[in-house]
Design a protein around this motif. Structure first.
Motif, short mmCIF file in Angstrom:
data_model
loop_
_atom_site.label_atom_id
_atom_site.label_comp_id
_atom_site.label_asym_id
_atom_site.label_seq_id
_atom_site.Cartn_x
_atom_site.Cartn_y
_atom_site.Cartn_z
N TYR A 1 1.26 -0.81 -0.25
CA TYR A 1 -0.37 0.26 -0.17
C TYR A 1 1.03 1.05 0.53
CZ TYR A 1 -3.12 3.35 1.29
OH TYR A 1 -3.31 4.41 2.51
N GLY A 2 2.50 1.58 0.81
CA GLY A 2 3.10 2.30 0.80
C GLY A 2 3.34 2.81 -0.28
N VAL A 3 3.66 1.89 -1.31
CA VAL A 3 5.04 1.58 -2.51
C VAL A 3 3.54 2.24 -3.65
CG1 VAL A 3 5.31 0.83 -4.74
CG2 VAL A 3 6.47 -0.15 -1.72
N THR A 4 2.63 1.86 -3.34
CA THR A 4 1.69 2.54 -4.58
C THR A 4 0.69 3.27 -4.37
OG1 THR A 4 -0.27 1.22 -3.47
CG2 THR A 4 0.65 -0.12 -4.88
N GLN A 5 1.35 3.95 -3.07
CA GLN A 5 0.50 5.06 -2.66
C GLN A 5 1.40 6.06 -2.84
OE1 GLN A 5 -2.89 6.27 -2.81
NE2 GLN A 5 -2.79 3.88 -3.26
N LEU B 1 7.51 8.91 -12.90
CA LEU B 1 7.86 7.48 -13.97
C LEU B 1 8.35 6.76 -13.20
CD1 LEU B 1 9.08 9.04 -17.60
CD2 LEU B 1 6.80 7.77 -16.48
N GLU B 2 9.99 7.33 -12.07
CA GLU B 2 10.82 5.92 -11.52
C GLU B 2 9.06 5.08 -10.58
OE1 GLU B 2 13.61 7.79 -9.79
OE2 GLU B 2 14.93 7.89 -11.89
N THR B 3 8.19 6.10 -9.48
CA THR B 3 7.48 6.02 -8.51
C THR B 3 6.25 5.40 -9.37
OG1 THR B 3 7.53 7.91 -7.38
CG2 THR B 3 5.81 6.23 -7.23
N ALA B 4 6.22 5.19 -10.58
CA ALA B 4 5.57 4.12 -11.53
C ALA B 4 5.86 3.02 -11.20
CB ALA B 4 5.17 5.01 -12.91
N ILE B 5 7.29 2.97 -12.18
CA ILE B 5 8.21 1.38 -12.06
C ILE B 5 7.81 0.94 -10.52
CG2 ILE B 5 10.66 0.53 -12.10
CD1 ILE B 5 10.97 2.67 -14.55
N HIS B 6 8.08 1.20 -9.63
CA HIS B 6 8.15 0.42 -8.41
C HIS B 6 6.67 0.60 -8.57
CE1 HIS B 6 11.22 3.99 -7.08
NE2 HIS B 6 11.62 3.26 -8.04
N GLN B 7 5.66 1.03 -8.62
CA GLN B 7 4.09 0.37 -8.08
C GLN B 7 4.43 -0.39 -8.98
OE1 GLN B 7 2.52 4.55 -8.71
NE2 GLN B 7 2.77 5.09 -6.86
N ILE B 8 4.65 -0.90 -9.92
CA ILE B 8 4.22 -1.71 -10.88
C ILE B 8 5.33 -2.72 -10.91
CG2 ILE B 8 3.83 -2.04 -13.66
CD1 ILE B 8 3.42 0.47 -14.56
N CYS B 9 6.22 -2.79 -10.45
CA CYS B 9 6.84 -3.90 -10.07
C CYS B 9 6.32 -4.96 -8.85
CB CYS B 9 8.40 -3.41 -9.97
SG CYS B 9 8.90 -3.01 -12.03
N ASP C 1 19.64 2.11 -7.10
CA ASP C 1 19.25 2.00 -5.35
C ASP C 1 18.05 2.05 -5.18
OD1 ASP C 1 21.47 1.71 -4.97
OD2 ASP C 1 22.20 3.03 -4.05
N SER C 2 16.68 2.76 -5.51
CA SER C 2 15.55 2.78 -5.01
C SER C 2 15.25 1.18 -5.54
CB SER C 2 15.11 4.30 -5.97
OG SER C 2 15.27 4.12 -7.16
N ILE C 3 15.43 1.49 -6.65
CA ILE C 3 14.20 0.11 -7.33
C ILE C 3 14.95 -1.25 -5.95
CG2 ILE C 3 14.03 -2.09 -8.38
CD1 ILE C 3 14.35 0.18 -10.97
#
Length: 470
Positions: free
Chosen positions: A104-108, A207-215, A247-249
Motif C-alpha cells: 500500500y505504501g509503494v502504490t501510494q 516515472l520512477e515511482t510508477a516503476i516501483h508501483q507496477i513492479c 538503489d530505489s528499486i
C-alpha cells in the motif's frame, strides 16, 4: 518469447519460505548435471552430414552461431541468481499483513519503514565473452510468468513476473530507461504501460515511482539490466543519479537487480562502489579471457572442434589447439566464429579439411577490426580497447600492484578531457584511499591527482603525465 506456467506449489523446508506462494511456485533448483542439460545448445551434428551437398553444409555451419557450451561460471551464476530470487521474495509474502502495508505504501508513494532491501548481482566481461548468452541461458530455466489461481484452497489471482529483462537502448538517458521497463512489462504481460507513459507528461521522478508501483504489484522477482554500457551517464544526470535510480528499486520495491555490461561501462560507477555493496552485494562475476591451460578452455575448444562438416576432418592436436587459442585469445565468440569460417573456407575451396593455415587464412581475411583488438590482447596491452580491460582494474583494492599499475600507466599514456578526467580522478582517489600501496605508488598517484586537479580547475582536459615508475 514469454514463457508462462500455471502455479505448482512446492513444499519448503525453510521456515521463512513456508506459506509464501511466490516462493513455493518457483521451480526447484536444478542439480549441476540437470543445469548443463537445460542450458547447453549444441548444433545438430551427425558425421553423415559431411557427405551432404556443399551448399547444405555451408548453410549448416550457421548453427555454430547459436551454440551454447556451459562453462563452470554457469553453475555459480545460476546458484546465486536462484538464491537471490528466493531471498528477494522472503519479505514480500503477499499473504502477510506487513506485506500488504508495504505494498500500500509503494502504490501510494508513501515511505514505509523497512529494514530489508534486495540484493544485486554484477556480471561483466570482455566483449564476446558470452555475458548475454550466459544470462539468457540461465533465465530459460525459469518461467517468466507464473499464473496463480488459488492457494491452500483459497482464491489467489495473481500473475507473478519471475524476471524482467531490460536491454538498455543505445545512448540511453533515464527516461529511455524507464520506458524500457514499461516495454519489457508489456511484452511479459501483454499490457500497455509503454503507450500509457510514453505519451504522458510525467516527469522522471513520477516515472520512477510508477516503476516501483507496477513492479511491486506484479510481484517482479528480479530485474536484469543488460547492455549497461549503453547508458549515457552524463545526459542521465551523472553516475550518482543513476545509482540512486537503481538503489530505489532495490530499497523501495525490494527487487534484486542484476547488472550486465562491459568493464568499460561499469568502471564509470566504480568511484561509488568503494565497498562493492552497491555493485553486487549478492555476487560479482567477470567473464574474462580464458587461459589456454584452464579446464574451461579445453572443454570449449574440444567441443567446438567436433563440429567439422568437412569431408576429411582432422584430429585436434596440440598445434591446432595452440593456433585456435592464438587467434581467438580465449574469447568464445571469436573461437566459434573462427570455426564457422574455417568450415566454410574448407568446403568452398574444395580442400575439405581444416588446418592451421586454413585458420590463419580466414582470420586474416575475415576478422577485420577484431584483429587489432585481439592483437592488443595478445601483446598484453589492451588499453586503447576499453571493453578488453578487466573490471578488476577499476574495482579491486588490496595490495595487488596489477590494477594500480594499469591505472598509473593509463594516466601516464592517455589523454583525458572533461568528465573523463574527473572519472579518472575518482579512480585515483579510490586507489589512494583503499589500496595497500608502496611509497613509490603513492607518490605517483598523488602526482597524477595533483595534475588532474590542476587541469580540472583550469577547465581543461589537457594531457597529463604521472611520475616516472620506479
Amino acid at each position: 518469447m514469454t514463457t508462462i506456467a500455471k502455479a505448482e506449489y512446492l513444499s519448503q523446508r525453510l521456515e521463512e519460505n513456508q506459506g509464501n506462494p511466490l516462493i513455493e511456485a518457483i521451480p526447484g533448483r536444478l542439480s549441476p548435471n540437470r543445469l548443463i542439460d537445460a542450458v547447453a545448445r549444441l548444433p545438430d551434428f551427425n558425421p553423415a552430414q559431411r557427405d551432404w551437398h556443399d551448399h547444405e553444409r555451408e548453410l549448416i555451419t550457421k548453427r555454430l552461431e547459436r551454440c551454447v557450451i556451459p562453462l563452470s561460471v554457469y553453475q555459480d551464476v545460476y546458484a546465486t541468481m536462484y538464491t537471490t530470487l528466493i531471498a528477494g521474495y522472503q519479505d514480500r509474502n503477499p499473504l502477510r499483513p506487513a506485506t500488504e502495508q508495504w505494498l500500500y505504501g509503494v502504490t501510494q508513494n508513501v515511505q514505509i519503514n523497512s529494514k530489508t532491501t534486495a540484493d544485486s548481482i554484477l556480471i561483466t566481461g570482455l566483449s564476446g565473452a558470452g555475458k548475454s548468452t550466459l544470462i539468457n541461458s540461465i533465465l530459460s530455466c525459469f518461467p517468466q510468468v507464473i499464473e496463480h489461481e488459488s492457494y491452500n484452497d483459497e482464491p489467489y489471482i495473481q500473475k507473478q513476473v519471475v524476471y524482467l529483462k531490460i536491454e538498455i537502448p543505445p545512448d540511453a538517458v533515464r527516461k529511455a530507461l524507464c520506458l524500457s521497463f514499461f516495454s519489457a512489462l508489456d511484452e511479459a504481460l501483454e499490457t500497455n504501460y509503454y503507450v500509457q507513459y510514453s505519451n504522458s507528461r510525467k516527469g522522471i521522478s513520477e516515472l520512477e515511482t510508477a516503476i516501483h508501483q507496477i513492479c511491486a504489484s506484479h510481484c517482479v522477482g528480479m530485474i536484469i539490466i543488460d547492455e549497461f554500457q549503453n547508458l549515457n551517464v552524463a545526459k542521465a544526470g551523472g553516475d550518482e543519479v543513476i545509482l540512486q535510480f537503481f538503489d530505489s528499486i532495490t530499497n523501495n520495491a525490494k527487487i534484486p537487480i542484476i547488472k550486465v555490461g562491459t568493464p568499460a561501462a561499469l568502471r564509470l560507477f566504480s568511484a561509488k562502489f568503494r565497498s562493492g555493496r552497491r555493485a553486487g552485494s549478492a555476487g560479482f562475476y567477470e567473464l574474462g579471457q580464458l587461459k589456454n591451460d584452464e579446464q574451461d578452455w579445453k572443454t570449449l575448444v574440444r567441443a567446438v572442434w567436433t563440429f567439422q562438416w568437412v569431408k576429411n576432418p582432422k584430429r585436434l592436436d596440440q598445434k591446432l589447439e595452440n593456433t585456435l587459442y592464438e587467434l581467438s585469445q580465449g574469447i568464445p565468440f571469436c573461437l566459434f566464429k573462427l570455426m564457422q569460417l574455417a568450415n566454410l573456407e574448407a568446403i568452398s575451396s574444395g580442400v575439405e579439411s581444416i588446418s592451421a593455415s586454413t585458420l590463419r587464412g580466414v582470420y586474416k581475411q575475415h576478422f577485420g577490426l577484431l584483429r587489432h583488438a585481439l592483437s592488443a590482447l595478445r601483446k598484453g596491452n589492451p588499453r586503447q580497447y576499453e571493453d578488453l580491460l578487466p573490471v578488476s582494474v577499476w574495482l579491486e583494492g588490496g595490495s595487488s600492484s596489477v590494477p594500480i599499475g594499469h591505472l598509473i600507466n593509463l594516466a601516464k599514456t592517455e589523454e583525458f578531457r572533461g568528465e573523463a578526467a574527473k572519472m579518472v580522478k575518482n579512480h585515483v582517489d579510490d586507489a589512494i584511499a583503499e589500496a595497500g600501496l608502496s611509497a613509490s605508488q603513492k607518490r605517483q598517484l598523488f602526482k597524477i591527482k595533483e595534475n588532474l586537479e590542476t587541469k580540472l580547475a583550469e577547465g581543461k582536459g589537457a594531457e597529463f603525465l604521472g611520475g616516472e615508475a620506479e
